[in-house]
Design a protein around this motif. Structure first.
Motif, PDB file in Angstrom:
ATOM      1  N   LYS A  25       8.735  -8.693   4.654  1.00  0.00           N
ATOM      2  CA  LYS A  25       8.609  -7.637   5.225  1.00  0.00           C
ATOM      3  C   LYS A  25      10.002  -6.772   5.584  1.00  0.00           C
ATOM      4  O   LYS A  25      11.379  -8.102   6.146  1.00  0.00           O
ATOM      5  N   THR A  76       4.610  -8.771  -5.655  1.00  0.00           N
ATOM      6  CA  THR A  76       4.126  -7.429  -5.465  1.00  0.00           C
ATOM      7  C   THR A  76       4.898  -6.770  -4.081  1.00  0.00           C
ATOM      8  O   THR A  76       5.358  -7.514  -3.377  1.00  0.00           O
ATOM      9  N   GLU A 113       5.666 -14.542   1.792  1.00  0.00           N
ATOM     10  CA  GLU A 113       6.181 -12.789   1.895  1.00  0.00           C
ATOM     11  C   GLU A 113       6.983 -12.956   3.120  1.00  0.00           C
ATOM     12  O   GLU A 113       7.807 -13.123   3.544  1.00  0.00           O
ATOM     13  N   ASP A 136       4.414   5.641  -2.012  1.00  0.00           N
ATOM     14  CA  ASP A 136       5.834   6.081  -2.752  1.00  0.00           C
ATOM     15  C   ASP A 136       7.042   6.412  -2.518  1.00  0.00           C
ATOM     16  O   ASP A 136       7.694   6.951  -3.024  1.00  0.00           O
ATOM     17  N   HIS A 182       9.641  -1.469  -7.840  1.00  0.00           N
ATOM     18  CA  HIS A 182       9.207  -0.384  -7.042  1.00  0.00           C
ATOM     19  C   HIS A 182       9.789   1.105  -7.369  1.00  0.00           C
ATOM     20  O   HIS A 182      10.985   0.758  -6.751  1.00  0.00           O
ATOM     21  N   GLN A 193       4.603   1.484   2.965  1.00  0.00           N
ATOM     22  CA  GLN A 193       4.111   1.867   3.940  1.00  0.00           C
ATOM     23  C   GLN A 193       3.443   3.552   3.623  1.00  0.00           C
ATOM     24  O   GLN A 193       4.836   4.472   3.447  1.00  0.00           O
ATOM     25  N   GLU A 204       4.257  -3.177  -1.684  1.00  0.00           N
ATOM     26  CA  GLU A 204       3.079  -2.198  -1.330  1.00  0.00           C
ATOM     27  C   GLU A 204       4.563  -1.530  -0.069  1.00  0.00           C
ATOM     28  O   GLU A 204       5.187  -2.616   0.863  1.00  0.00           O
ATOM     29  N   VAL A 256       8.161  -2.221   4.092  1.00  0.00           N
ATOM     30  CA  VAL A 256       7.809  -2.462   2.583  1.00  0.00           C
ATOM     31  C   VAL A 256       7.191  -4.375   2.793  1.00  0.00           C
ATOM     32  O   VAL A 256       8.281  -4.858   3.812  1.00  0.00           O
ATOM     33  N   GLN A 257       6.443  -4.305   2.430  1.00  0.00           N
ATOM     34  CA  GLN A 257       6.091  -5.803   2.478  1.00  0.00           C
ATOM     35  C   GLN A 257       6.142  -5.912   1.266  1.00  0.00           C
ATOM     36  O   GLN A 257       5.389  -5.603  -0.115  1.00  0.00           O
TER      37      GLN A 257
END
Length: 707
Positions: free
Chosen positions: A669, A607, A667, A614, A700, A611, A609, A624-625
């Motif tokens: 970041k 995943t 995870e 996009d 992404h 902030q 994601e 970005v996570q």
């Protein structure tokens, strides 16, 4: 641009009487907007052929006097040059020659704006520009700079003209595409950043032309021929691979990738072009078909030739031109390496490029999309390239049409002959006319959905598998089987993957056996699964089973098998493919029937994601996570999560954990900042020591907007 006085010829008169050039404004921004070249270069004026572009000339002491002084522009390309007298608008017009005109209102007290226009079929190159101010007694010449001339798909007279602007936006201006990979049962899509707006990419593309064998052999001839997109596509196609020139990429399909980058780790063309240019044209390591094709697509779009990346699922490599590909299986259903001298093979997917152009060498019936394949497979006229081959010629079966039509035709329409062999003898044979070219995909205009091109390539009746392959299940059965004694077959076998499994799930296989004979039979079933790469024969067999069967006349047996994750997780990597094959043997008659299927497992997802959505602004920082959850039934040891993104991040950013338990997550970041506009890609990958080759990747897309 300040002017350097290049030459001066003074016949009579004084300097005070002479108009002298002080400065030339190339009107770069306005020309780039007008010519749809904004962002292609920060170093050069970039314009398109057949369309006027502006130059503003500023004079030193007094204005230019058109009654007593001639204003002449001159363009140089290598040792070739053309003088272009400046005329007032309406005095002359010749679309076959360079023209320079002054429009009404473009004459000012000490400056004049000139509109320079090339012929529609001018050569693609970097030109030098001179300005001459001439009188009956004097001539002054000034070197005022250079400009890059590209093809013009907006112009009807250009050989690459496209009628619809939405097509040009997709096939020339878009800097992000999708590459379809995997198998026809489980089609995966991978984003690719073409990167034509990245700094230095246009310059690398021009360098590619300058170091081609054609240019090094005869510069003047090469410059003249660069007006033709057919010629350009062959030159660029050969230069993308490095097999026989100073090309971009070195290919490798097996073994170690030490000393280079594993092909699956590339996500864009800019990094490859930058590395090649900065290394003085040493080939970048390593590429495979989708890398070669995607880089070729970048170069062609930069040059102004509409291009798209196309994937053929089950593509044949026919080396002997007989339109037949042999595959060898053992009596136990194991797919074997070739035992003959033929190098024929079938790739689960193969990626090439289609380029849009007219074909005056063939006639208007062959205009349009042309296959250009830079993956070095076979030589064409002595060099490793393929095409341009008209797609319509493939569909019509016009195998004599240049270039390389018979080879491309076989890629999408060859027959597969599957032989069951025992002790060097053929004991069973099937002919499959549907396997090759089951699906042919490209990205749709303005959408991430695939566009199905199968009908554009295949003769009517040869694309029937296209619809069935959309479902995540497929049925294959024996075709045209002859027993060793030549008796017509009365035993039918089919093999079906019930659904394409995700990593961590059972692989469910269904074998159906039909007895068409009028008597009871005793059969033996041999079923096995092998690991394979998309472009090679299977390697190790990781699962097998066999059993005896009894079948009554007219009976249909349905046999279900499940391969648990524990049997494949340690050997199956993210990009690998599984070959499953069954051989059913009649114990009494020795008749053997084969059915087979190939598929890839759905990888777990990472995943990503961003902030705030996009879209990001240039030179602003965003967070970005990135996370990965272990969906396997077992713990993953030594898990490493890596994040990278050309144009967004410097280098690789990683986080590690010693043991990632089932259901737990890892995870990372990171902060990103973009320095240039366009579409960028973030790539995340997860590797672990439990299976070093099993790398999971996700991408992404990030749209970078100007502030």
């Amino acid at each position: 641009m300040d002017c350097m006085q290049h030459t001066r010829h003074n016949i009579a008169g004084t300097d005070n009487d002479h108009c002298r050039l002080k400065y030339v404004n190339l009107e770069v921004h306005e020309n780039h907007v007008s010519h749809e070249t904004l962002g292609l270069s920060g170093r050069h004026l970039v314009v398109r052929r057949g369309k006027p572009f502006k130059l503003t000339l500023l004079f030193r002491s007094r204005a230019w006097n058109p009654h007593s002084e001639d204003l002449v522009l001159e363009v140089w390309l290598g040792g070739l040059s053309e003088r272009i007298p400046v005329h007032f608008f309406g005095e002359m017009s010749d679309s076959l020659r360079w023209t320079a005109q002054i429009y009404p209102g473009d004459m000012h007290r000490q400056s004049v704006t000139v509109h320079l226009c090339s012929p529609a079929l001018s050569s693609v190159a970097l030109y030098d520009l001179l300005v001459h101010i001439e009188t009956a007694w004097d001539k002054r010449s000034y070197a005022v700079g250079s400009f890059v001339l590209l093809c013009n798909p907006w112009l009807k007279d250009d050989a690459v003209y496209m009628p619809l602007d939405v097509q040009i936006q997709e096939y020339v201006k878009s800097d992000l595409g999708l590459v379809y990979m995997g198998t026809h049962l489980n089609i995966c899509k991978r984003p690719w950043s073409f990167g034509q707006y990245e700094p230095g990419v246009l310059e690398a593309c021009l360098k590619l032309l300058q170091v081609s064998p054609q240019h090094l052999r005869d510069k003047q001839k090469d410059y003249v021929r660069r007006a033709d997109p057919v010629y350009l596509s062959r030159v660029v196609c050969a230069m993308v691979n490095s097999n026989d020139d100073l090309g971009l990429l070195e290919g490798r399909w097996e073994g170690s990738y030490r000393g280079g980058v594993r092909p699956t780790e590339w996500s864009g063309s800019a990094d490859i072009l930058h590395r090649w240019l900065s290394s003085s044209c040493c080939p970048v390591r390593y590429g495979q078909c989708w890398v070669f094709a995607s880089v070729l697509c970048t170069v062609m779009r930069v040059l102004g030739i509409p291009s798209r990346v196309v994937t053929v699922f089950n593509a044949a490599h026919d080396t002997n031109g007989n339109l037949k590909i042999e595959e060898i299986y053992s009596t136990r259903g194991e797919k074997c390496e070739k035992v003959s001298l033929s190098r024929d093979s079938i790739w689960n997917f193969h990626v090439w490029v289609e380029c849009w152009m007219r074909r005056p060498d063939l006639g208007p019936g062959f205009d349009g999309w042309q296959v250009v394949d830079p993956t070095p497979q076979e030589k064409s006229a002595g060099i490793f390239c393929c095409g341009p081959c008209p797609v319509v010629a493939i569909q019509r079966g016009c195998l004599g049409v240049p270039y390389d039509t018979s080879f491309v035709y076989a890629s999408v329409d060859a027959d597969v002959v599957r032989l069951i062999m025992r002790d060097g003898l053929v004991v069973g044979r099937t002919v499959d006319t549907q396997w090759v070219g089951q699906l042919i995909y490209t990205k749709s205009i303005g959408s991430d959905r695939p566009e199905n091109l199968t009908q554009a390539y295949k003769r009517k009746g040869h694309a029937t598998a296209a619809v069935n392959a959309q479902h995540r299940m497929c049925k294959t059965q024996s075709l045209s089987l002859s027993s060793p004694g030549g008796v017509a077959p009365n035993l039918e076998v089919s093999l079906q993957i019930e659904r394409v499994p995700s990593a961590g799930e059972n692989i469910c296989v269904c074998v159906t056996v039909t007895n068409r004979a009028s008597h009871r039979r005793v059969l033996v079933e041999h079923l096995n699964a092998q690991l394979k790469q998309y472009c090679s024969s299977p390697q190790e067999c990781f699962w097998k089973t066999h059993r005896e069967l009894h079948i009554q006349p007219g009976e249909v047996l349905t046999l279900h098998h499940a391969i648990p994750p524990s049997e494949y997780e340690s050997v199956l990597a993210g990009e690998d493919i599984v070959n499953v094959a069954v051989v059913i043997k009649d114990v009494r008659t020795k008749e053997r029937v084969l059915a087979t299927e190939e598929f890839n497992i759905i990888s777990p997802q990472i995943t990503i994601e961003l902030q705030g959505g996009d879209s990001v602004q240039m030179r602003k920082e965003y967070t970005v996570q990135v996370s990965f959850t272990n969906t396997f039934a077992k713990a993953l040891s030594g898990a490493v999560l890596t994040v990278e993104g050309s144009g967004l991040l410097e280098g690789k950013h990683q986080t590690r954990t010693l043991l990632l338990q089932p259901g737990h997550s890892i995870e990372k970041k990171v902060s990103i900042m973009a320095a240039s506009p366009g579409t960028k890609l973030l790539m995340a990958s997860l590797s672990h020591s439990s299976s070093p080759s099993a790398v999971t990747r996700s991408f992404h897309r990030v749209s970078v907007l100007t502030a």
